[in-house]
Design an enzyme around this catalytic site. Sequence first.
Site, mmCIF file in Angstrom:
data_model
loop_
_atom_site.group_PDB
_atom_site.id
_atom_site.type_symbol
_atom_site.label_atom_id
_atom_site.label_comp_id
_atom_site.label_asym_id
_atom_site.label_seq_id
_atom_site.Cartn_x
_atom_site.Cartn_y
_atom_site.Cartn_z
ATOM 1 N N ALA A 40 23.010 9.435 77.152
ATOM 2 C CA ALA A 40 23.540 10.763 77.513
ATOM 3 C C ALA A 40 22.673 11.354 78.624
ATOM 4 O O ALA A 40 22.153 12.455 78.521
ATOM 5 C CB ALA A 40 23.603 11.676 76.294
ATOM 6 N N HIS A 58 16.375 12.978 82.849
ATOM 7 C CA HIS A 58 16.123 11.545 82.768
ATOM 8 C C HIS A 58 15.973 10.933 84.164
ATOM 9 O O HIS A 58 15.102 10.080 84.385
ATOM 10 C CB HIS A 58 17.274 10.838 82.048
ATOM 11 C CG HIS A 58 17.439 11.213 80.617
ATOM 12 N ND1 HIS A 58 18.493 11.973 80.160
ATOM 13 C CD2 HIS A 58 16.687 10.952 79.515
ATOM 14 C CE1 HIS A 58 18.402 12.145 78.859
ATOM 15 N NE2 HIS A 58 17.310 11.535 78.439
ATOM 16 N N ASP A 67 9.645 16.976 75.436
ATOM 17 C CA ASP A 67 9.311 16.544 74.069
ATOM 18 C C ASP A 67 7.798 16.385 73.997
ATOM 19 O O ASP A 67 7.275 15.261 73.895
ATOM 20 C CB ASP A 67 10.030 15.246 73.738
ATOM 21 C CG ASP A 67 11.540 15.408 73.742
ATOM 22 O OD1 ASP A 67 12.064 16.079 72.854
ATOM 23 O OD2 ASP A 67 12.181 14.877 74.669
#
Length: 283
Positions: free
Chosen positions: A35, A40, A153
């Site tokens: 996704a 990314h 993250d």
Amino acid sequence: MTRPLAVDSVSALRAQIRDWRRDGLRVALVPTMGALHDGHISLVRIAQERADRCVVSIFVNPTQFAPSEDLDKYPRQLGLDLDLLGAAKADLAFTPAVSEMYPAGFATRISVGGPSVGLESDFRPSFFDGVATVVAKLILQTNPDVAIFGEKDYQQLCVVRQLCRDLDLPVEIIGAPTIRDAHGLAMSSRNAYLDEGELAVARQFNTILRDTAASLAAGADQQAAMAEASRLLIAAGFRSVDYVEARDSHTLAPWRRDREGRVLAAAWLGKTRLIDNVDVPSA
């Protein structure tokens, strides 16, 4: 546009990397759950700066999801992901099935202490064991010179660094800055769950955290600042707040004013759980 070479077996992955190694090429790994979005792709760009070849893994890892979490509905869009990687000129996509990563009889899990304690672990107790196990496997399968993880993250990044130090995994872990939309919302695959009204609320998340970090840098009491941040998130429209905490940027131990700090938070917006973090400005 040409898609990258895509392989779905460890043997094919290793065969391609052996060919690159024979040519003396450096290899970078970008682990993802697919996704893909601009966040990314920013990791791919960094990988391309640090190595000659970029491998992007796309694997929705079941061992980091609790039974009550969103494994089944986690967004999957392999065709579009491969198109995006082609546009970004990534060299190889590793797209294993669950049976390839966890074949019948698989019985090993890695548990990391230190930075995994608290925060996410208080609400997702098995999460980091699953992350550590799959990241260790991907690094051993790919044998990269560098691996790129996003700072969005942040606790996960700290856990991965601890994992590689403790197990002497011969890879450099690079933390990449969080990519945000024009309103400051951190890019996340789970943002796809949000409707327009929820997006408007979500875009206040980072602003509240930055204001909280600024108040800490100015000398505010930590407990009072964290409580105020939680209150502001609820007032903004978040359903509930799992945590807002100030931690040491390197160890994730409770923050002291003589150390670099990070404010980390997780909150629920409707049925979607969002996380974010910001650094505490230097005094």
